[in-house]
Design an enzyme around this catalytic site. Sequence first.
Site, PDB file in Angstrom:
ATOM      1  N   THR A   1      13.570 -13.733  -6.370  1.00 38.75           N
ATOM      2  CA  THR A   1      14.473 -13.515  -5.139  1.00 38.75           C
ATOM      3  C   THR A   1      13.979 -14.777  -4.368  1.00 38.75           C
ATOM      4  O   THR A   1      12.768 -15.064  -3.762  1.00 38.75           O
ATOM      5  CB  THR A   1      14.027 -12.349  -4.253  1.00 38.75           C
ATOM      6  OG1 THR A   1      14.150 -11.337  -5.102  1.00 38.75           O
ATOM      7  CG2 THR A   1      14.856 -12.171  -3.125  1.00 38.75           C
TER       8      THR A   1
ATOM      9  N   GLN B   1      10.653  -8.049 -10.063  1.00 38.76           N
ATOM     10  CA  GLN B   1      11.240  -8.889  -8.985  1.00 38.76           C
ATOM     11  C   GLN B   1      10.127  -9.566  -8.396  1.00 38.76           C
ATOM     12  O   GLN B   1       8.915  -8.974  -7.920  1.00 38.76           O
ATOM     13  CB  GLN B   1      11.943  -8.137  -8.262  1.00 38.76           C
ATOM     14  CG  GLN B   1      12.401  -8.855  -6.865  1.00 38.76           C
ATOM     15  CD  GLN B   1      11.593  -8.996  -5.670  1.00 38.76           C
ATOM     16  OE1 GLN B   1      10.999  -8.003  -5.482  1.00 38.76           O
ATOM     17  NE2 GLN B   1      11.404 -10.157  -4.913  1.00 38.76           N
TER      18      GLN B   1
ATOM     19  N   HIS C   1      20.858  -9.849   0.069  1.00 36.31           N
ATOM     20  CA  HIS C   1      19.889  -8.963   0.434  1.00 36.31           C
ATOM     21  C   HIS C   1      20.361  -7.721   1.111  1.00 36.31           C
ATOM     22  O   HIS C   1      19.684  -7.152   2.030  1.00 36.31           O
ATOM     23  CB  HIS C   1      18.815  -9.583   1.136  1.00 36.31           C
ATOM     24  CG  HIS C   1      17.425  -9.421   0.851  1.00 36.31           C
ATOM     25  ND1 HIS C   1      16.870 -10.329   0.219  1.00 36.31           N
ATOM     26  CD2 HIS C   1      16.698  -8.311   1.024  1.00 36.31           C
ATOM     27  CE1 HIS C   1      15.435  -9.526  -0.145  1.00 36.31           C
ATOM     28  NE2 HIS C   1      15.546  -8.601   0.539  1.00 36.31           N
TER      29      HIS C   1
ATOM     30  N   TYR D   1      14.563   2.077   7.987  1.00 43.07           N
ATOM     31  CA  TYR D   1      14.297   0.823   7.306  1.00 43.07           C
ATOM     32  C   TYR D   1      15.122   0.783   6.196  1.00 43.07           C
ATOM     33  O   TYR D   1      15.448  -0.492   5.662  1.00 43.07           O
ATOM     34  CB  TYR D   1      12.972   1.046   6.759  1.00 43.07           C
ATOM     35  CG  TYR D   1      12.289   0.105   5.821  1.00 43.07           C
ATOM     36  CD1 TYR D   1      12.356  -1.290   6.256  1.00 43.07           C
ATOM     37  CD2 TYR D   1      12.025   0.366   4.351  1.00 43.07           C
ATOM     38  CE1 TYR D   1      11.633  -2.331   5.211  1.00 43.07           C
ATOM     39  CE2 TYR D   1      11.830  -0.595   3.538  1.00 43.07           C
ATOM     40  CZ  TYR D   1      11.347  -1.968   3.944  1.00 43.07           C
ATOM     41  OH  TYR D   1      11.181  -2.950   2.985  1.00 43.07           O
TER      42      TYR D   1
ATOM     43  N   TYR E   1       8.606 -12.272  -5.395  1.00 43.59           N
ATOM     44  CA  TYR E   1       8.591 -13.027  -4.369  1.00 43.59           C
ATOM     45  C   TYR E   1       7.791 -14.325  -4.641  1.00 43.59           C
ATOM     46  O   TYR E   1       6.713 -13.944  -5.086  1.00 43.59           O
ATOM     47  CB  TYR E   1       8.404 -12.605  -2.898  1.00 43.59           C
ATOM     48  CG  TYR E   1       9.506 -11.639  -2.546  1.00 43.59           C
ATOM     49  CD1 TYR E   1      10.697 -11.880  -2.166  1.00 43.59           C
ATOM     50  CD2 TYR E   1       9.274 -10.137  -2.247  1.00 43.59           C
ATOM     51  CE1 TYR E   1      11.783 -11.104  -1.632  1.00 43.59           C
ATOM     52  CE2 TYR E   1      10.372  -9.307  -1.838  1.00 43.59           C
ATOM     53  CZ  TYR E   1      11.300 -10.057  -1.387  1.00 43.59           C
ATOM     54  OH  TYR E   1      12.433  -8.965  -0.839  1.00 43.59           O
TER      55      TYR E   1
ATOM     56  N   LYS F   1      17.805 -14.530  -7.439  1.00 47.42           N
ATOM     57  CA  LYS F   1      18.484 -13.594  -6.554  1.00 47.42           C
ATOM     58  C   LYS F   1      18.573 -13.992  -5.246  1.00 47.42           C
ATOM     59  O   LYS F   1      17.586 -14.489  -4.725  1.00 47.42           O
ATOM     60  CB  LYS F   1      17.823 -11.956  -6.537  1.00 47.42           C
ATOM     61  CG  LYS F   1      18.193 -11.016  -5.805  1.00 47.42           C
ATOM     62  CD  LYS F   1      17.731  -9.844  -6.170  1.00 47.42           C
ATOM     63  CE  LYS F   1      18.066  -8.690  -5.174  1.00 47.42           C
ATOM     64  NZ  LYS F   1      17.721  -8.841  -3.758  1.00 47.42           N
TER      65      LYS F   1
ATOM     66  N   ARG G   1      20.380  -8.036   4.891  1.00 45.78           N
ATOM     67  CA  ARG G   1      19.223  -7.702   5.536  1.00 45.78           C
ATOM     68  C   ARG G   1      18.513  -8.854   5.874  1.00 45.78           C
ATOM     69  O   ARG G   1      17.244  -8.876   6.500  1.00 45.78           O
ATOM     70  CB  ARG G   1      18.152  -7.060   4.843  1.00 45.78           C
ATOM     71  CG  ARG G   1      18.687  -5.473   4.434  1.00 45.78           C
ATOM     72  CD  ARG G   1      17.979  -4.734   3.536  1.00 45.78           C
ATOM     73  NE  ARG G   1      16.535  -4.525   3.733  1.00 45.78           N
ATOM     74  CZ  ARG G   1      16.000  -3.394   4.301  1.00 45.78           C
ATOM     75  NH1 ARG G   1      17.152  -2.549   5.010  1.00 45.78           N
ATOM     76  NH2 ARG G   1      14.755  -2.895   4.540  1.00 45.78           N
TER      77      ARG G   1
ATOM     78  N   SER H   1      10.102  -4.008  -7.433  1.00 46.70           N
ATOM     79  CA  SER H   1      10.023  -4.926  -6.302  1.00 46.70           C
ATOM     80  C   SER H   1       8.260  -5.360  -6.396  1.00 46.70           C
ATOM     81  O   SER H   1       7.541  -4.744  -6.515  1.00 46.70           O
ATOM     82  CB  SER H   1      10.051  -4.371  -4.852  1.00 46.70           C
ATOM     83  OG  SER H   1       9.768  -5.276  -3.936  1.00 46.70           O
TER      84      SER H   1
HETATM   85  C1  LIG Z   1      15.087  -0.788   2.304  1.00 45.37           C
HETATM   86  C2  LIG Z   1      15.326  -2.319   1.238  1.00 45.37           C
HETATM   87  C3  LIG Z   1      14.294  -2.865   0.624  1.00 45.37           C
HETATM   88  C4  LIG Z   1      14.450  -3.822  -0.096  1.00 45.37           C
HETATM   89  N1  LIG Z   1      13.525  -4.752  -0.804  1.00 45.37           N
HETATM   90  C5  LIG Z   1      13.793  -5.661  -1.488  1.00 45.37           C
HETATM   91  C6  LIG Z   1      12.810  -6.400  -2.139  1.00 45.37           C
HETATM   92  O1  LIG Z   1      11.435  -6.195  -2.200  1.00 45.37           O
HETATM   93  N2  LIG Z   1      12.900  -7.460  -3.071  1.00 45.37           N
HETATM   94  C7  LIG Z   1      14.258  -8.147  -3.210  1.00 45.37           C
HETATM   95  O2  LIG Z   1      14.671  -8.894  -3.787  1.00 45.37           O
HETATM   96  N3  LIG Z   1      15.170  -7.174  -2.434  1.00 45.37           N
HETATM   97  C8  LIG Z   1      15.190  -6.259  -1.777  1.00 45.37           C
HETATM   98  N4  LIG Z   1      16.281  -5.710  -1.077  1.00 45.37           N
HETATM   99  C9  LIG Z   1      17.431  -5.918  -1.424  1.00 45.37           C
HETATM  100  C10 LIG Z   1      18.110  -5.342  -2.651  1.00 45.37           C
HETATM  101  O3  LIG Z   1      17.448  -5.682  -3.782  1.00 45.37           O
HETATM  102  C11 LIG Z   1      19.484  -5.340  -2.832  1.00 45.37           C
HETATM  103  O4  LIG Z   1      19.816  -6.910  -2.820  1.00 45.37           O
HETATM  104  C12 LIG Z   1      20.296  -4.624  -1.699  1.00 45.37           C
HETATM  105  O5  LIG Z   1      20.045  -3.702  -1.242  1.00 45.37           O
HETATM  106  C13 LIG Z   1      21.723  -4.676  -2.125  1.00 45.37           C
HETATM  107  O6  LIG Z   1      22.775  -4.052  -1.152  1.00 45.37           O
HETATM  108  P1  LIG Z   1      22.965  -2.493  -1.009  1.00 45.37           P
HETATM  109  O7  LIG Z   1      21.741  -1.804  -0.653  1.00 45.37           O
HETATM  110  O8  LIG Z   1      23.964  -2.541   0.035  1.00 45.37           O
HETATM  111  O9  LIG Z   1      23.063  -2.141  -2.373  1.00 45.37           O
HETATM  112  C14 LIG Z   1      15.933  -4.368  -0.200  1.00 45.37           C
HETATM  113  C15 LIG Z   1      16.830  -3.809   0.059  1.00 45.37           C
HETATM  114  C16 LIG Z   1      16.577  -2.643   1.055  1.00 45.37           C
HETATM  115  C17 LIG Z   1      17.629  -1.763   1.455  1.00 45.37           C
END
Ligand SMILES: Cc1cc2nc3c(=O)[nH]c(=O)nc-3n(C[C@H](O)[C@H](O)[C@H](O)COP(=O)(O)O)c2cc1C
Length: 381
Positions: free
Chosen positions: A155, A127, A278, A24, A129, A254, A281, A106
């Site tokens: 976000t 943060q 993101h 994940y 949503y 974001k 993702r 988050s």
């Molecule tokens: C497991 C996971 C969960 C994430 N959950 C959120 C979230 O809840 N809210 C959000 O704005 N971004 C979320 N993100 C995105 C991160 O805030 C961030 O944009 C991203 O991880 C940056 O890339 P990096 O992992 O290569 O540093 C998530 C990223 C990952 C890896």
Amino acid sequence: MKAASVQDYRRLAKKRVPHFLFEYLDGGSYEEVTKKRNRTDLEALALRQRVLRDVSGIDTRVELFGRTYEMPVALAPVGLAGMYARRGELQAVRAAEAAGVPFALSTVGVCPIGEVAEAADEPFWFQLYMIRDRSFMRDMLALAREAGCSALIFTVDMPMPGSRYRDYRSGLAGESRLSGNIRRVFQAMRRPRWAWEVGLFGRPHHLGNVAPVLGKNSGLEDFMAWMGKNFDSSLTWQDLEFVRDNWDGPIILKGILDPDDARQAATLELDGVIVSNHGGRQLDGVTSSAKALPRIVGAVGDQLDVLVDGGVYSGLDVVRMLALGAKSVLIGRSWVYGLAANGQAGVEHVLELIHEEMLVAMALTGCISLADIDSSVLDNS
Ligand SMILES: Cc1cc2nc3c(=O)[nH]c(=O)nc-3n(C[C@H](O)[C@H](O)[C@H](O)COP(=O)(O)O)c2cc1C
């Protein structure tokens, strides 16, 4: 193994947490093209070595949204982070404080805002949503205000979640409640330390901020289903007014990748944007953050603080992003690898490594302050 880099922490994390949790965290959406691009585009930026410039007094401090931090690196919001170590968000916020950098909680963290506020001595970021139920949103913003959060990250790149194939393969998604549970329990049994510390003593394993609306149905599947149903895909620029009306502190948008969106953001009462896909993702195939960043800085850098995340695994990457015009970076996976491997100490060490790497990169590009880092530190030949 003693970790000397974020990549070492990634390897340790893989050995410490159940397979579905590692996947994940580590995975991206679809074929993970954008996730890979985030790395390859950053790595491709060659730094320009300069020598004999008296770099004995390097200063990495930065002012962000009215507060001074030790370096331009923040812990990005990561959903479910609290599953990677016992009450993981509490350990992470303490690590961020020890390093003098911001921590962003988050919406879908395991520990609720109030619990994090009790563990924290300094204000942290929250943060948000956009959830369909606006009264729920109002309550959450009120809680963030009560908790003293000093900035709100809103976000906007998740009107609906991108599919992550690894979650289907690992048993996190697409299973019935029973078979999902069985698969995950078997995976947890292969990680006895995690099973004891987090599985048994890290409860409750729910999304703390959302749990009140879910009542008794608080299994992992219930949360995943809730997110699918309640994230507001009808969101538009007009809805930012709602956020502005309910939050009087700094707002950071974001998930901006396009200069036109950045320009639109600059017309609103916002304080910053985070250039982000993101972490690869969401929409697989979109451009990397490193590629998008200079265009956005060019479009709105004189009006808003432009932050960035995506693929930052070292202090060298931080310097590269600053050279492309970012005011600060956020790290996502990097801090959670540290958390998974060794809790608060792991996150602290990740931040220490990144800081040391930054110092070396600044010394050898001839920069003693962040203001010295601009496109001239990149080799554009
Ligand atoms: C497991 C996971 C969960 C994430 N959950 C959120 C979230 O809840 N809210 C959000 O704005 N971004 C979320 N993100 C995105 C991160 O805030 C961030 O944009 C991203 O991880 C940056 O890339 P990096 O992992 O290569 O540093 C998530 C990223 C990952 C890896």
